[in-house]
Design an enzyme around this catalytic site. Structure first.
Site, short mmCIF file in Angstrom:
data_model
loop_
_atom_site.label_atom_id
_atom_site.label_comp_id
_atom_site.label_asym_id
_atom_site.label_seq_id
_atom_site.Cartn_x
_atom_site.Cartn_y
_atom_site.Cartn_z
N ARG A 212 0.84 -1.20 0.00
CA ARG A 212 0.00 0.00 0.00
C ARG A 212 0.87 1.26 0.00
O ARG A 212 0.55 2.26 -0.66
CB ARG A 212 -0.94 -0.01 1.22
CG ARG A 212 -2.07 -1.02 1.11
CD ARG A 212 -3.11 -0.83 2.20
NE ARG A 212 -2.75 -1.44 3.46
CZ ARG A 212 -3.19 -2.63 3.90
NH1 ARG A 212 -4.03 -3.33 3.15
NH2 ARG A 212 -2.83 -3.10 5.08
N PHE A 228 -11.81 -5.42 -5.51
CA PHE A 228 -11.81 -6.26 -4.29
C PHE A 228 -11.30 -5.43 -3.11
O PHE A 228 -10.38 -5.82 -2.40
CB PHE A 228 -10.93 -7.51 -4.49
CG PHE A 228 -11.19 -8.27 -5.76
CD1 PHE A 228 -12.22 -9.19 -5.85
CD2 PHE A 228 -10.41 -8.05 -6.89
CE1 PHE A 228 -12.46 -9.88 -7.02
CE2 PHE A 228 -10.63 -8.74 -8.06
CZ PHE A 228 -11.67 -9.66 -8.13
N ASP A 250 -16.28 -3.78 -4.67
CA ASP A 250 -16.33 -5.06 -3.98
C ASP A 250 -17.75 -5.62 -4.11
O ASP A 250 -18.71 -4.85 -4.15
CB ASP A 250 -15.94 -4.91 -2.50
CG ASP A 250 -15.45 -6.21 -1.89
OD1 ASP A 250 -14.25 -6.31 -1.60
OD2 ASP A 250 -16.27 -7.13 -1.71
N SER A 251 -17.85 -6.93 -4.17
CA SER A 251 -19.18 -7.55 -4.29
C SER A 251 -19.92 -7.59 -2.95
O SER A 251 -21.11 -7.87 -2.90
CB SER A 251 -19.06 -8.97 -4.84
OG SER A 251 -18.28 -9.78 -3.96
N ASP A 297 -6.57 -7.20 -6.13
CA ASP A 297 -6.17 -7.93 -4.93
C ASP A 297 -7.31 -8.86 -4.51
O ASP A 297 -7.97 -8.65 -3.49
CB ASP A 297 -5.82 -6.94 -3.81
CG ASP A 297 -5.29 -7.65 -2.56
OD1 ASP A 297 -4.79 -8.78 -2.69
OD2 ASP A 297 -5.40 -7.07 -1.46
N CYS A 337 -3.01 -14.31 -3.35
CA CYS A 337 -2.72 -14.72 -1.97
C CYS A 337 -2.96 -16.22 -1.80
O CYS A 337 -3.03 -16.70 -0.67
CB CYS A 337 -3.57 -13.92 -0.98
SG CYS A 337 -5.35 -14.16 -1.17
#
Length: 393
Positions: A212, A228, A250-251, A297, A337
């Site tokens: 970040r 995301f 984002d969902s 991400d 990830c």
């Protein structure tokens, strides 16, 4: 005296290299009366000692705590936590007024397989990923309070979703010590609301802290899309970096709520930011090529090896869409990830996306997890976070 597990002849080679996992297929015999979560003594067929660890039903049958014949007691956990905290102080993430958010214990990376402890100001969030660590939770919490002194006043235990459901432990999230309604943490001078009660992981993705910061340096004057977004970490850093516009997607409606709250916490009434609750792929399908910088991400596309093929296809598809929607000369931050996705797997998926997009792409940075998420040199599986920063012509 701990009950014993005997390893088959020739199946101790990885243990000679200090790998901390013993797979069920390597076991020849378990002494009667061993229960899931017990501390066990691992021996060769001739009776020679190999290791001490936590037993668990499943593919990884023993997580090694020590290759020395010692007691797994309060002194053991004190020694390991003292070492873990000393390392965080030496790298400058602990006892730092501008940063009270860091990982204190990172499983195998701190020789405590199955245990994660994240610190958010005066609250430590403890998470067990093995039954053995769940059994030891109260002694660990006690030791944690002693080792950290006045720094930590609350210990929240959050393992409801991380332990095997077949163990039927009936675990519930809750405070072991103290209680705090203050869930605001500071990371590099920025404030974040941390949802340790219902949020993912321990409530915040600490592992992207340094990435970040890197994004912040690239943000000035740019139009930025954070896919995301979850808690909006990248969005907040981008705004401090001087971004012209930041869109967060984002969902999850809860994630959008968290993102908006964190932006408001740091940049009240700032009109540069807008958040959208929508599926990432659908959003990218509709987006015009208006973004100078895109962050991808996503959550883990593959949690098990049998999902690897589909995961790589997913990473290729996602990166292709981003490359089709980014301006010439744009910058793409892209991550995986998934522990089962190797650096080469991920890079090949992104390479395929670039070829399909027909864009010239250069790698500016190869990213990974920060130093407070250390990788045990004998346990390469601990390197789970992969990232690339790309310049897209």
């Amino acid at each position: 005296m701990y009950k014993t597990i005997t390893i088959k002849k020739g199946k101790d080679e990885s243990l000679k290299r200090f790998h901390p996992w013993i797979f069920s297929g390597a076991i020849k015999h378990c002494e009667d009366g061993i229960d899931e979560g017990d501390t066990v003594r691992v021996i060769k067929e001739n009776g020679d000692f190999i290791a001490i660890g936590h037993y668990q039903i499943g593919s990884i049958a023993v997580r090694v705590l020590s290759f020395e014949e010692i007691e797994i007691d309060e002194n053991f956990f004190t020694e390991r936590l003292v070492m873990a905290f000393a390392m965080r102080k030496s790298i400058g993430v602990a006892d730092n007024p501008a940063n009270n958010t860091y990982r204190l214990v990172h499983g195998e990376g701190d020789n405590l397989p199955g245990l994660v402890i994240d610190c958010y100001g005066e609250t430590a969030v403890m998470q067990a990923h093995s039954v053995g660590m769940h059994v030891c939770r109260n002694i660990i919490a006690k030791v944690l309070m002693n080792v950290m002194g006045e720094r930590i006043k609350n210990v929240f235990y959050k393992s409801e979703t991380t332990l095997p459901f077949k163990a039927e432990l009936g675990q519930e999230n809750g405070f072991i010590y103290g209680r705090s309604e203050n869930n605001t943490a500071v990371e590099n001078g920025l404030k974040f609301n941390v949802d340790w009660l219902k949020g993912q992981k321990t409530g915040f993705f600490i592992d992207q802290r340094e990435n970040r910061s890197l994004l912040e340096r690239y943000s000035k004057g740019k139009t930025i899309l954070n896919m995301f977004c979850y808690t909006g970490g990248f969005s907040v850093y981008a705004m401090r970096g001087g971004a012209r516009v930041v869109h967060s997607v984002d969902s999850s409606a809860k994630a959008i709520e968290l993102t908006n709250a964190n932006v408001e916490l740091n940049f009240p009434e700032d009109k540069r930011h807008a958040a959208y609750c929508e599926d990432a792929f659908k959003f990218l399908d509709k987006a015009d090529d208006v973004y100078d910088l895109i962050i991808l991400d996503p959550p883990a596309f593959a949690k098990h090896r049998n999902a690897l093929h589909n995961a790589l296809k997913g990473y290729t598809r996602l990166n292709l869409k981003a490359m089709q929607r980014i301006r010439p000369g744009g910058i793409l931050f892209t991550f995986s990830c998934s522990q089962v996705v190797t650096k080469d797997n991920f890079r090949n998926a992104v390479f395929t996306a670039a070829a399909l997009a027909g864009r010239e792409v250069r790698i500016l940075h190869q990213l990974h997890q920060p130093a407070d998420h250390p990788i045990n040199i004998y346990h390469p599986e601990g390197e789970y976070l992969k990232g690339l920063v790309l310049y897209v012509e």
